[in-house]
Design an enzyme around this catalytic site. Structure first.
Site, PDB file in Angstrom:
ATOM      1  N   LYS A  28     -12.372  -1.533   7.357  1.00 36.35           N
ATOM      2  CA  LYS A  28     -11.628  -2.500   8.161  1.00 36.35           C
ATOM      3  C   LYS A  28     -12.186  -2.493   9.586  1.00 36.35           C
ATOM      4  O   LYS A  28     -12.721  -3.478  10.048  1.00 36.35           O
ATOM      5  CB  LYS A  28     -10.144  -2.142   8.207  1.00 36.35           C
ATOM      6  CG  LYS A  28      -9.547  -1.689   6.877  1.00 36.35           C
ATOM      7  CD  LYS A  28      -9.420  -2.816   5.876  1.00 36.35           C
ATOM      8  CE  LYS A  28      -8.656  -2.334   4.642  1.00 36.35           C
ATOM      9  NZ  LYS A  28      -8.494  -3.388   3.655  1.00 36.35           N
ATOM     10  N   ASP A  30      -1.424   6.766   6.155  1.00 39.73           N
ATOM     11  CA  ASP A  30      -2.552   5.937   5.732  1.00 39.73           C
ATOM     12  C   ASP A  30      -2.813   4.964   6.877  1.00 39.73           C
ATOM     13  O   ASP A  30      -2.016   4.063   7.130  1.00 39.73           O
ATOM     14  CB  ASP A  30      -2.181   5.191   4.450  1.00 39.73           C
ATOM     15  CG  ASP A  30      -3.254   4.204   4.018  1.00 39.73           C
ATOM     16  OD1 ASP A  30      -4.292   4.091   4.689  1.00 39.73           O
ATOM     17  OD2 ASP A  30      -3.042   3.536   2.978  1.00 39.73           O
ATOM     18  N   TRP A  89       0.819  -1.210   0.000  1.00 36.86           N
ATOM     19  CA  TRP A  89       0.000   0.000   0.000  1.00 36.86           C
ATOM     20  C   TRP A  89       0.852   1.259   0.000  1.00 36.86           C
ATOM     21  O   TRP A  89       0.554   2.227  -0.707  1.00 36.86           O
ATOM     22  CB  TRP A  89      -0.996  -0.027   1.163  1.00 36.86           C
ATOM     23  CG  TRP A  89      -2.046  -1.064   0.900  1.00 36.86           C
ATOM     24  CD1 TRP A  89      -2.167  -2.286   1.499  1.00 36.86           C
ATOM     25  CD2 TRP A  89      -3.083  -1.014  -0.090  1.00 36.86           C
ATOM     26  NE1 TRP A  89      -3.215  -2.986   0.946  1.00 36.86           N
ATOM     27  CE2 TRP A  89      -3.791  -2.233  -0.036  1.00 36.86           C
ATOM     28  CE3 TRP A  89      -3.485  -0.058  -1.029  1.00 36.86           C
ATOM     29  CZ2 TRP A  89      -4.877  -2.523  -0.861  1.00 36.86           C
ATOM     30  CZ3 TRP A  89      -4.573  -0.341  -1.855  1.00 36.86           C
ATOM     31  CH2 TRP A  89      -5.253  -1.555  -1.776  1.00 36.86           C
TER      32      TRP A  89
END
Lengths: 425, 425
Positions: free
Chosen positions: A260, A236, A164
């Site tokens: 999530k 992030d 990511w």
């Protein structure tokens, strides 16, 4: 309140309690409630029209639920789902579903304002930070961050600890001059660098990290301090957002997809220091301009209303649990027993991640005998533990154990792992 | 199937039937069902734990529902909401909510694939068109269209028939050279131009229209043909999407936010001719690049799963109604009785829009005595007709009567309008 209403409420909130009996095919049910006003019992007889079995019943008791180890979208708190179900058709007497509400009506305004307020309480967000509810996932923020925070000529630093972080770096190349100052790729993304060894670019406009790498299971336990003048740390936090307390004032921007720990997919939360808003590059699409959303309290255009409502229910639930310190304790306990099971398996199970930076959210592991992995996943699914397959880019297994994964789910997984090992050792 | 399951199913689908009795505060309910296997009745006694009334009941019968004339998010079909409620906690035996499903799992794949397939059937979408489920609303498409379809130097044409067309034009100025070839602004956006009078730019890369202006209530009844070589017609159909059949092959791109006719907010649908995909400008954010989403079947990153699921339920419902021709008939009937009520009020009510282009979705109207408008809205709300206030930019009233607004809702509004007029004439 009508009886119909109270029973539906009861049934939606406590389906197993209400129907906790041993006879599996009764013809008649008498539901008895006791009120304070009428001490005697008066039976009411209701004859149902159905004379044959209903063909497509939605199973709806806790026993029917699986333990869902998916990396996101992921398991949600059971009480939040039951609450959402109970008010889906008619939100608190409004005569409509949250999905039908004008985003400018007083009902939805109360929902989004409470969601923001509860999130501010949970994370203790200082007043000089804005909270934005946006769309498009973290991937949209990979572009929005450089478009809003720097010019096309600015250098910015990225620490790449997994896929990511790497994606964020690559997207930034379109909008500024990003530099990877550390990458864990050569070690298959199993480490976090020592902060004092980092060679930060002196005039970098910001320093970007991915606080928890969902695919590789690597998590920052502390955060580096940007050495440049403006000192903007950007994180992030998609996959560990609200899993533990965070000192927000150390960051310029925190962003996270909701799917999530805090809600369904389709909502992205951005927490940004207000002085960083208002300098977007000229060709920034209006929907990626933080200023527009900040000025309009996330209502410039129609926001993802139902997702924001769900996030709000989750925030309430986290507060009811005692806040993020309590949540963190539970997450540590879950991580501890799962990592212990791996480490104490004499190599039958293996986690490649360096112990000090193992994620409490995503636990990747492999089998020494890799040919057994497919069977492991299949057998676990038979016991109602699903989505244990590792990301397609790394293989093996991955157990995502976000906030809403109960301890019982991790205990069941660990027991299964021990059984499986005993069978195949 | 357990009794618990069958009763919850029954209750969620037919809440009023199950509790259709006259006693409002019973202490005991006996629910009697007849099965084919056991002819005798065996009562089961269930004692509920609650000894006092539950304080926050969600009213849940049809009678409690309002008629919601909001412009979007907007009213959804009642049967779709009940279906969604019945399976929110456990989708069809999967052991999880749709909100918890991995977007790469077989369950969600079946949902998104069926949604696309049903939409293709509804609109008869040719195979040379891709269907994308995206995020960010039409406002994101205002940027994505020029970023994907043309270069920074290209001229493109915009017909501006209201506020949304104007916003689309303004956003395009960042990414190409848009030209307004017709604007209805001087006539307060009450008209659609004659197509033969349009002075299209010979080398314009595309021609953009807003098929239905939500705020001003102006709707294209036919579509102009682009005169440029490539012949690309682009339409924002957010507020009349799936309200009637559309000849998709006349368009290069159709895009629509879902939150008017086909679902909750947070989903944007793009229908695009495949040959227009793959030429995005260099600084296009990855999330705005149609190629990425097309190659990944809308699963490049996590899509707005629950919203897509809801759209799928609506598509099923539209097909069950007989498809868009049948839906259009119902919409024409609703529009007819509402516009007639306005036109036959001797000027008490007024609709400023030219008759031939009046929207069947959004009906703006004013009162001759404008000082009565606040009372009109207030009195209507007392009778459970809500969200009738006009957009803040134009004032007056607006009744949005999308697919899911029942004829009964429009009939009730019309009856109310006549009563209100009789009182105040």
């Amino acid at each position: 309140m009508s009886m119909a209403t109270s029973i539906q409420t009861l049934l939606l909130h406590h389906p197993t309690n209400l129907f906790n009996h041993n006879n599996n095919s009764p013809n008649t049910i008498r539901i008895t409630t006791t009120t304070t006003t009428t001490p005697s019992f008066k039976p009411i007889f209701i004859k149902c029209a159905a004379t044959t079995q209903i063909q497509t019943p939605p199973p709806s008791t806790s026993q029917d639920r699986v333990f869902n180890f998916a990396a996101g979208p992921a398991t949600l708190p059971e009480n939040v789902l039951l609450r959402a179900q109970s008010e889906l058709y008619n939100w608190r007497g409004s005569g409509m579903s949250v999905m039908e509400m004008s985003h400018r009506g007083k009902e939805f305004l109360s929902i989004i304002q409470k969601a923001e307020s509860d999130l501010r309480t949970l994370l203790n967000i200082p007043p000089e930070y804005s909270v934005l509810f946006l769309q498009g996932g973290a991937t949209t923020q990979f572009a929005a961050i450089p478009l809003n925070i720097c010019t096309a000529d600015d250098t910015v630093d990225y620490i790449v600890t997994g896929s990511w972080g790497d994606k964020a770096f690559k997207e930034a190349q379109k909008f500024c001059k990003p530099k990877v100052i550390w990458s864990g790729k050569s070690e298959k993304y199993t480490k976090i660098p020592s902060f004092h060894e980092l060679e930060q670019t002196p005039d970098a406009k910001y320093l970007h990290i991915c606080a928890n790498e969902t695919i590789h299971g690597v998590e920052f336990k502390d955060y580096p301090t940007p050495k440049n003048g403006s000192g903007i740390l950007v994180a992030d936090m998609s996959s560990n957002f609200c899993s533990k307390p965070v000192e927000v004032s150390r960051f310029g921007v925190i962003y996270a997809g909701a799917q999530k720990n805090v809600g369904p997919s389709g909502v992205t939360i951005v927490i940004i220091r207000k002085d960083l808003i208002g300098n977007a590059q000229g060709m920034t699409p209006v929907m990626l301009d933080y200023k527009i959303h900040d000025e309009n309290n996330s209502l410039y255009n129609t926001p993802p209303c139902y997702g924001i409502y769900m996030c709000g229910l989750v925030f309430e639930d986290l507060l009811e649990q005692g806040g993020l310190k309590e949540v963190e304790k539970k997450n540590k306990r879950k991580g501890e027993i799962l990592y212990n099971a791996i480490d104490e398996s004499n190599g039958f199970y293996r986690c490649p991640v360096e112990k000090s930076v193992r994620s409490l959210m995503n636990v990747p592991f492999t089998l020494e005998k890799s040919e057994l992995e497919a069977e492991f996943i299949k057998e676990a699914a038979k016991e109602k533990m699903v989505q244990l397959k590792g990301h397609r880019s790394v293989g093996g297994m991955r157990a995502s154990i976000y906030n809403a994964m109960p301890l019982a789910g991790v205990e069941k997984l660990v027991a299964f792992m021990k059984d499986f090992q005993a069978k195949h050792a």
